[in-house]
Design an enzyme around this catalytic site. Sequence first.
Site, mmCIF file in Angstrom:
data_model
loop_
_atom_site.group_PDB
_atom_site.id
_atom_site.type_symbol
_atom_site.label_atom_id
_atom_site.label_comp_id
_atom_site.label_asym_id
_atom_site.label_seq_id
_atom_site.Cartn_x
_atom_site.Cartn_y
_atom_site.Cartn_z
ATOM 1 N N GLY A 47 0.815 -1.214 0.000
ATOM 2 C CA GLY A 47 0.000 0.000 0.000
ATOM 3 C C GLY A 47 0.844 1.258 0.000
ATOM 4 O O GLY A 47 0.559 2.218 0.722
ATOM 5 N N ASN B 173 1.231 -2.683 5.481
ATOM 6 C CA ASN B 173 0.490 -1.431 5.634
ATOM 7 C C ASN B 173 -0.854 -1.442 4.915
ATOM 8 O O ASN B 173 -1.812 -0.835 5.391
ATOM 9 C CB ASN B 173 1.341 -0.272 5.101
ATOM 10 N N TYR C 30 -14.505 -4.248 10.354
ATOM 11 C CA TYR C 30 -13.191 -3.595 10.320
ATOM 12 C C TYR C 30 -12.452 -3.826 11.634
ATOM 13 O O TYR C 30 -11.287 -4.237 11.650
ATOM 14 C CB TYR C 30 -13.326 -2.093 10.044
#
Length: 251
Positions: free
Chosen positions: A9, A83, A149
């Site tokens: 990322g 990441n 999440y």
Amino acid sequence: MADTVLVTGATAGFGRAITERLIHDGYRVIGTGRRAERLEELQQNLGEAFLPYPLDMMDRDSLRTLPEELPEGWREVDVLVNNAGLALGMGPAQGADIDEWERMIGTNVSGVVEITRALLPGMVARDHGHVVTIGSTAGTYPYKGGNVYGATKAFVSQFMRNLRTDLLGTHVRATNLEPGLCGGSEFSSVRLGDDEKAADVYRDTHPILPEDIAETVAWVIGLPPRVNINRIEMMPVCQASGGLAVVRGLD
């Protein structure tokens, strides 16, 4: 030769800041991401110490063959910075989009597991390496709309604890970094699908910024090999856990 770091990322936010900081500190960095044009721009800015490597964290086959597919001279990855990750939606679980849940699990859990498993044997064989994963305070503290999440980040937290235990007896280190409210990235824009709503998340606050995360990663991996930082939880001074909530009037 300088240590080689792979940052997932790397095209924006934390990943870009980490990449730029580590290049500045003298590391060689392999930056991955889905947006090839951004990776090429980074290479133009950072030079030969940066290797752009387009990669989708949900492409299991590409993750599993990664060590062999890297160019000669870049295959011995010393540090993996997990990441890449995302959050989608803020609604309650009973109204959530199941496809968004699956995408978060695929990126935040499966992607982390796959790339770690791909690179870890080489680190252990060389008896040198470090896995740093960007978790979240959402893995510890629940909040409305956090549902899957938060669950993915709780998985990451426990995965890294167990990884550290499995690596005992080697010189391979494992660290979980758990930020709280962070601005200066695309995180909230992606999650909410609206730049104006995303700006409201940070209105009248002083959140952690990507350069703060990059500073922390640089410190962790730069410590003497005898030191392992197991876990860091970091928040801006404008944030703290909110305690338990009580709803009154329910039968």
